[in-house]
Design a protein around this motif. Structure first.
Motif, PDB file in Angstrom:
ATOM      1  N   UNK A 157       0.813  -1.217   0.000  1.00  0.00           N
ATOM      2  CA  UNK A 157       0.000   0.000   0.000  1.00  0.00           C
ATOM      3  C   UNK A 157       0.846   1.267   0.000  1.00  0.00           C
ATOM      4  N   UNK A 158       1.910   1.286   0.807  1.00  0.00           N
ATOM      5  CA  UNK A 158       2.701   2.505   0.942  1.00  0.00           C
ATOM      6  C   UNK A 158       3.396   2.855  -0.370  1.00  0.00           C
ATOM      7  N   UNK A 159       3.787   1.841  -1.140  1.00  0.00           N
ATOM      8  CA  UNK A 159       4.411   2.103  -2.436  1.00  0.00           C
ATOM      9  C   UNK A 159       3.355   2.518  -3.447  1.00  0.00           C
ATOM     10  N   UNK A 160       2.156   1.957  -3.319  1.00  0.00           N
ATOM     11  CA  UNK A 160       1.060   2.372  -4.197  1.00  0.00           C
ATOM     12  C   UNK A 160       0.748   3.851  -3.990  1.00  0.00           C
ATOM     13  N   UNK A 198       9.513   7.175  -0.987  1.00  0.00           N
ATOM     14  CA  UNK A 198       8.896   6.477   0.144  1.00  0.00           C
ATOM     15  C   UNK A 198       9.251   7.123   1.470  1.00  0.00           C
ATOM     16  N   UNK A 199      10.408   7.785   1.531  1.00  0.00           N
ATOM     17  CA  UNK A 199      10.822   8.414   2.783  1.00  0.00           C
ATOM     18  C   UNK A 199       9.988   9.643   3.098  1.00  0.00           C
ATOM     19  N   UNK A 200       9.248  10.164   2.091  1.00  0.00           N
ATOM     20  CA  UNK A 200       8.459  11.367   2.298  1.00  0.00           C
ATOM     21  C   UNK A 200       7.006  11.057   2.602  1.00  0.00           C
ATOM     22  N   UNK A 201       6.652   9.764   2.629  1.00  0.00           N
ATOM     23  CA  UNK A 201       5.253   9.399   2.791  1.00  0.00           C
ATOM     24  C   UNK A 201       5.044   8.711   4.127  1.00  0.00           C
ATOM     25  N   UNK A 202       4.100   9.207   4.880  1.00  0.00           N
ATOM     26  CA  UNK A 202       3.751   8.567   6.132  1.00  0.00           C
ATOM     27  C   UNK A 202       2.651   7.562   5.856  1.00  0.00           C
TER      28      UNK A 202
END
Length: 217
Positions: A157-160, A198-202
């Motif tokens: 999900x986080x990569x989506x 990905x490092x910028x997404x919580x």
């Protein structure tokens, strides 16, 4: 009078001594407080780094486990269907891949219209035993343009989330004449990494929810 003066001087000395002791205690307390704050900050930073490392490891394991999975959307769900036959027919008819493909599990999952109900049907996730078959099928998805179907490689999900936020950038860079490529959550423009998105997404869900598996039917 002399005794009073002596006593007064002694009292002054005592007060100064007490003030000096209090000042020393206050300074020691301030030093200890600062040291404690630094220790707490170090512990928190270490815990945060360990959590980030753990999350990165979990996401990497998810990506590896999903590497051979394709998600098919828009395929009508029928009562008592054989999802393997549904996917085989779809791949042959719409993706023009005619050789026999070996699959693992092929369940429907998530939310959507169940048999006999109107609405967008639930997606199907198909596990390909051989990655070359997945790559061949995925390379032919251009044939679906203008059709109500979708085929995408499954990812956490986080990569989506990262993909969704990068699509507009990809479109813009392509229009500017750049060569773009999306690998997991990282966008490459002209062979150079655009950002580690990905490092910028919580994550909006817990790791447990991100690790959910499809419902088997």
């Amino acid at each position: 009078m002399d005794n009073f003066k002596v006593n007064h001087e002694n009292n002054v000395k005592d007060v100064r001594s007490v003030k000096s002791s209090i000042s020393k205690v206050a300074n020691d307390l301030a030093d200890n407080t600062l040291e404690l704050r630094n220790e707490i900050k170090t512990v928190v930073n270490n815990a945060k780094q360990e959590n980030e490392n753990l999350q990165s490891t979990v996401i990497d394991l998810q990506c590896r486990s999903m590497k051979n999975n394709l998600v098919f959307t828009g395929l009508t769900e029928t009562e008592g269907e054989n999802t393997e036959e549904v996917i085989r027919d779809f791949i042959q008819q719409f993706l023009h891949v005619t050789h026999r493909i070996e699959f693992g599990n092929i369940p429907r999952f998530g939310y959507g219209a169940k048999p006999g109900r109107r609405g967008r049907p639930r997606p199907i996730v198909a596990r390909f035993l051989y990655y070359k078959d997945l790559a061949r099928s995925l390379s032919n998805t251009y044939r679906l343009k203008g059709k109500p179907f979708g085929v995408n490689q499954q990812c956490p999900d986080i990569i989506e989330q990262a993909h969704k936020s990068l699509y507009q950038i990809m479109k813009q860079k392509r229009e500017e004449g750049h060569t773009v490529k999306l690998v997991r959550d990282i966008l490459y423009v002209d062979g150079e990494m655009y950002n580690d998105h990905i490092s910028e997404i919580e994550p909006t869900d817990s790791l447990t929810s991100q690790m959910r598996t499809p419902d088997h039917h």
